[in-house]
Design an enzyme around this catalytic site. Structure first.
Site, PDB file in Angstrom:
ATOM      1  N   SER A 249     -17.809 -16.580 -13.127  1.00 61.32           N
ATOM      2  CA  SER A 249     -18.686 -17.593 -12.505  1.00 61.32           C
ATOM      3  C   SER A 249     -18.305 -17.737 -11.038  1.00 61.32           C
ATOM      4  CB  SER A 249     -18.479 -18.939 -13.211  1.00 61.32           C
ATOM      5  OG  SER A 249     -17.174 -19.430 -12.922  1.00 61.32           O
ATOM      6  N   ASP A 250     -19.197 -18.328 -10.275  1.00 58.59           N
ATOM      7  CA  ASP A 250     -18.820 -18.598  -8.897  1.00 58.59           C
ATOM      8  C   ASP A 250     -18.080 -19.943  -8.882  1.00 58.59           C
ATOM      9  OD1 ASP A 250     -20.514 -18.063  -5.706  1.00 58.59           O
ATOM     10  OD2 ASP A 250     -18.447 -18.531  -6.212  1.00 58.59           O
ATOM     11  N   TRP A 251     -17.427 -20.227  -7.833  1.00 55.37           N
ATOM     12  CA  TRP A 251     -16.511 -21.352  -7.685  1.00 55.37           C
ATOM     13  C   TRP A 251     -17.054 -22.665  -8.262  1.00 55.37           C
ATOM     14  CZ3 TRP A 251     -11.921 -21.158  -4.383  1.00 55.37           C
ATOM     15  CH2 TRP A 251     -11.257 -22.349  -4.327  1.00 55.37           C
ATOM     16  N   GLY A 252     -16.621 -22.999  -9.463  1.00 55.70           N
ATOM     17  CA  GLY A 252     -17.025 -24.292 -10.029  1.00 55.70           C
ATOM     18  C   GLY A 252     -18.423 -24.315 -10.584  1.00 55.70           C
TER      19      GLY A 252
END
Ligand code: GLC
Length: 716
Positions: A249-252
Site C-alpha cells: 500500500s502507499d503510505w497509510g
C-alpha cells in the site's frame, strides 16, 4: 510458513518508516527495534547505508524465526548520483539511456543496503497542475509503457539474486495521475475503457518486464479506493495479468480508507485491504493491529494472510536474504561504488539528452540564431537569475543531498565557467529570488546585461515546487522571474532563457519575445555540465516533449491524442461554432513530441508496402529523413496513426512507434517501421483488444503536429 505463528505471519505484512528520512506523515511511536526483535516488522523504508541496514538486520536475526527485513527506499532518479527527473529522462526518448540510468541507481542503492526501490512511477498524466508529473513519463501510454519496461529492467538488472539488483515497484496502481483538477490525492473517475486504454498499460508493461512489486494508490477510482479495489488488485493484476510479486500500500493508504468513507474503522480497513489483494501495509499499522483478531474471529481467512505472506517471503528468498541477510550491507562495496566516475559520465549523458530546445529563432542583426553560443576571445557572457548558482534545486524532488554536494553537483555557473575558458568575462547577477516580489536585484541584473555581449537567464521552479503534494492552481514562473526576463530583454542585449522545472510551465511573454528558449527540467548532479554542453554546441539538443505545454491553466486538460468531436476547429483562430475557447488560440503552446535541434530535418517520400491490407497482416512503412542543416544531430522520428472511423471514436493521433536516428549534415537515411494488427487495435466497448477494418491515416515527423502523412486501408 508452517513454522510461523499467526503473529509472525502478520508481522511480515507490516512495513514501517524509519525516522531518519520522512516521506510522509511520520508516526513516532516508540522503539521500533523492539518490534523487529519480536518479529512484528517485515520491512523498513527510509533506512539506508550498509552500516545502518546491517545493524537493523542483526536485530531481525534475534527474532524467533530469523526472517530478514526488506529495506525499501524511493530511489526514483538516482541515489548517490542524481540523474534527471523521470519526466526529463522521458524527453530523451532514449530507452537504452533510461535503462542505464536505473541500472546505475540500482547499483548505488544496492551498495547501500537497499533491496527495493519504490520506482518506476508509471502514472500517465495529462495535467501539469499535478506536481507528480515530474516523477513519471508524461502523457502518452505507448511511450510510458516502453519507459516503464526500461526502468524495471534497469532496476532489476540480471534478476533478483544478483547483489546489484533490487526489486522494482510499479506505482501508483492505478490512475493516480488522473486526479480531478490535478489536485494530488483527489478523486479519479473514468470509463473502464479509458482506464484500460490510457492508465493501465504501463503497469501491464512493468508486469511483463517482471516487476517485483506494485504499489497501490491513494486515490479512489470509480468510487472505490485503489487500496481496497479488488477489481484492480485481484481481477486484473493478480488474475488476468498473473502478477506473482507483492502489492504494497502507499503510505497509510489502508487507514485512509476511513477518510474516504469506505471503511468504518481500522479493523474494517484492514479487512477490506487484505481481501482486495493489498499484501503489505506501509505505515498505517492497520495490519499488525487488526489482522490477528480478524483471523481469530474468522472474518478474514488465514489463507488470505498466507497468500500475502508467501508473496513477501518469496521476494526475500529471491534476493538471497535467507542465505545471507547481510549480503547488501557491505561497507567495502558501498565505498567502492560511492564515487564511480562512470556514473557521473552517464548522468551527464542522460542530462544532455533530456534537454529540450523550444525556440532558437534567427536574430536579424546577427544573421543567425543565438545558439549554439559563438564565443570568441572578447565575448562577455552574463549569467543572470535565481537558479544560476543553485545546487540542490538541480536535483529536484525525490532526490538525496550529500555532504559533498557543494563540490559535486555542477551548477549552471560552474558548468559554463568550465567551458568558457575566459571566465574573467563571465558576469553574474541573481536578479531576484525564485519567489516573492523583491525587485531590488533588478538594477544589478540590468548592469550585468549591459556589460555583456549576451545574457543567459536561468529561471524556473525550486527543486521542491513540483513533486508529491505540490499541486499548483497556476503554473506560471513563480514570483517576479518573468518580470526579470522583461527587464533584461529591455536592455536590448540578446537574451537566452533557460527554464528549470519539474513540470510544463506557462511562460507566454517569454515564448513570444525571447529568441532562444531551452527547457532544462531538473537535470541532477551533472546539470551544469550538460547545459553548458548544449549552450556551447558540444551537444546538439534532441529532446522531445513527453507532455503537452498549455498556453494557460484554462486549457488543461490538453493532450495530443484527443478525440476530434463533432465540431473540430480548423486552425488556431477558428472559434465559429467549434470546440474552442474564444479567448486564446486553439493549439497548445508546445505540443507533445516537439523539440528543436541546431540543425533541421526534412521528411520525404513516405511509402507503404501496400495501400490496402487484410486485418492481421502487417504493413511496412518507410520514410526518408534528411539533415538539411549544418550540424550533426539526433532526431526522434515519430509515427502516429489515426483510425478515421470505428465502432468507438478514436484519437486524432496515437503514437505507435518511434526511432532515434543520428544524421550528419546533408545526410539522408531511410527509416523503416513495421505496423501490425496490434498497433491498429484498441479496447472495444466490451474491453476486447481488437482492430477494425477501415481507413487509417499515418503521420510521421519530429512532433505530434507533423503534417507529413499518408493513408492505408485495412479490410476484414
Ligand atoms: C509517498 C508516495 C510514494 C512513496 C511512499 C514512500 O507518500 O506516494 O510514491 O513511495 O510514500 O515514501
Amino acid at each position: 510458513m508452517s513454522l510461523m505463528t499467526l503473529e509472525e505471519k502478520v508481522g511480515q505484512l507490516n512495513q514501517l518508516s524509519s525516522d531518519f528520512i520522512s516521506t510522509g506523515p511520520i508516526t513516532c511511536d516508540g522503539e521500533k527495534q523492539d518490534r523487529v526483535r519480536q518479529g512484528k516488522v517485515g520491512s523498513y523504508l527510509n533506512v539506508t547505508g550498509a552500516a545502518r541496514t546491517r545493524s537493523l538486520q542483526e536485530i531481525a536475526m534475534q527474532s524467533r524465526r530469523k526472517i530478514p527485513l526488506l529495506f525499501a527506499q524511493d530511489v526514483i532518479h538516482g541515489y548517490r548520483t542524481i540523474f534527471p527527473i523521470p519526466l526529463a529522462e522521458a524527453a530523451s526518448w532514449d530507452l537504452a539511456a533510461i535503462e542505464r540510468s536505473a541500472r546505475i541507481a540500482a547499483s548505488e542503492a544496492a551498495g547501500s543496503g537497499i533491496h527495493w526501490t519504490f520506482a518506476p512511477m508509471v502514472d500517465i498524466s495529462r495535467d501539469p497542475r499535478w506536481g507528480r508529473v515530474m516523477e513519471g513519463a508524461g502523457e502518452d501510454t505507448y511511450l510510458g509503457s516502453l519507459i516503464a519496461e526500461a526502468r524495471v529492467k534497469g532496476f532489476q538488472g540480471k534478476g533478483l539474486g544478483q547483489v546489484d539488483a533490487i526489486m522494482a515497484c510499479a506505482k501508483h496502481f492505478a490512475a493516480y495521475g488522473a486526479a480531478e483538477g490535478g489536485r494530488d490525492y483527489n478523486t479519479t473517475d473514468m470509463s473502464m475503457r479509458r482506464l484500460h486504454e490510457v492508465y493501465l498499460p504501463p503497469f501491464k508493461a512493468a508486469v511483463e518486464a517482471g516487476v517485483s512489486s506494485v504499489m497501490n494508490s491513494f486515490n479512489d477510482i470509480n468510487g472505490i479506493p485503489a487500496t481496497g479495489n479488488t477489481y484492480l488488485q485481484r481481477t486484473i493484476l493478480k488474475g488476468k495479468w498473473n502478477f506473482n510479486g507483492l502489492v504494497v500500500s502507499d503510505w497509510g493508504s489502508i487507514g485512509e480508507m476511513i477518510n474516504h468513507g469506505y471503511a468504518t474503522d481500522t479493523a474494517d480497513a484492514a479487512k477490506r485491504a487484505i481481501i482486495a489483494g493489498s499484501d503489505m501495509d506501509m505505515e498505517s499499522r492497520a495490519y499488525v493491529g487488526q489482522l490477528i483478531e480478524l483471523v481469530k474471529r474468522k472474518i478474514v481467512p488465514e489463507s488470505v494472510i498466507d497468500e500475502a505472506v508467501c508473496r513477501v517471503l518469496n521476494k526475500k528468498f529471491e534476493l538471497g536474504l535467507f542465505d545471507d541477510p547481510y549480503r547488501f550491507s557491505d561497507e567495502s562495496r558501498e565505498k567502492a561504488i560511492w564515487n564511480d566516475p562512470t556514473h557521473l559520465e552517464a548522468a551527464r549523458d542522460m542530462a544532455k539528452k533530456s534537454i529540450v530546445l523550444l525556440k532558437n529563432d534567427l536574430v536579424k542583426k546577427l544573421g543567425k540564431p543565438l545558439l549554439p553560443l559563438d564565443v570568441f576571445g572578447s565575448t562577455k557572457i552574463a549569467l543572470v537569475g535565481p537558479l544560476v548558482k543553485a545546487i540542490s534545486d538541480n536535483n529536484g524532488f525525490w532526490s538525496y543531498s550529500w555532504p559533498d554536494d557543494s563540490v559535486r553537483v555542477v551548477s549552471l555557473w560552474k558548468g559554463v565557467e568550465r567551458k568558457f575558458k575566459a571566465s574573467k568575462d563571465l558576469i553574474y547577477a541573481k536578479g531576484c529570488e525564485l519567489e516573492g516580489a523583491d525587485t531590488s536585484g533588478f538594477a544589478a541584473a540590468r548592469q550585468a546585461a549591459l556589460k555583456s555581449d549576451i545574457v543567459i537567464v536561468s529561471v524556473g521552479e525550486s527543486g521542491s515546487m513540483s513533486g508529491e503534494a505540490k499541486s499548483r492552481s497556476e503554473i506560471h514562473l513563480p514570483g517576479i522571474q518573468e518580470q526579470l526576463v522583461k527587464e533584461l530583454v529591455a536592455t536590448g542585449k540578446p537574451v537566452v532563457v533557460l527554464i528549470s522545472a519539474g513540470r510544463p510551465l506557462v511562460f507566454n511573454w517569454i515564448a513570444d519575445n525571447v529568441p532562444s528558449i531551452v527547457y532544462t527540467w531538473w537535470l541532477g548532479t551533472e546539470a551544469g555540465n550538460a547545459i553548458a554542453d548544449v549552450l556551447f554546441g558540444d551537444h546538439n539538443p534532441s529532446g522531445k516533449l513527453p507532455m503537452t505545454f498549455p498556453r494557460t491553466e484554462g486549457q488543461i486538460p490538453i493532450y495530443y491524442n484527443y478525440f476530434n468531436t463533432g465540431r473540430p476547429f480548423k486552425n488556431d483562430k477558428d472559434f465559429n461554432y467549434v470546440t474552442a475557447y474564444t479567448d486564446l488560440p486553439n493549439s497548445p503552446r508546445y505540443p507533445f513530441g516537439y523539440g528543436l535541434s541546431y540543425t533541421t530535418f526534412e521528411y520525404r517520400n513516405i511509402r507503404l508496402s501496400a495501400d490496402t491490407i487484410n486485418l492481421g497482416e502487417s504493413i511496412k512503412v518507410k520514410v526518408n529523413v534528411t539533415n538539411s542543416g549544418k550540424y550533426v544531430g539526433d532526431e526522434v522520428v515519430q509515427l502516429y496513426i489515426q483510425d478515421v472511423a470505428a465502432s468507438l471514436v478514436r484519437p486524432v493521433r496515437e503514437l505507435k512507434a518511434f526511432k532515434k536516428v543520428r544524421l550528419m549534415s546533408g545526410e539522408t537515411k531511410e527509416v523503416e517501421f513495421l505496423l501490425t494488427e496490434k498497433e491498429l487495435s484498441f479496447f472495444q466497448e466490451d474491453l476486447r483488444f481488437a482492430a477494425e477494418p477501415g481507413l487509417f491515416n499515418l503521420f510521421i515527423g519530429g512532433s505530434s503536429h507533423t503534417s507529413v502523412h499518408t493513408s492505408f486501408y485495412a479490410k476484414e
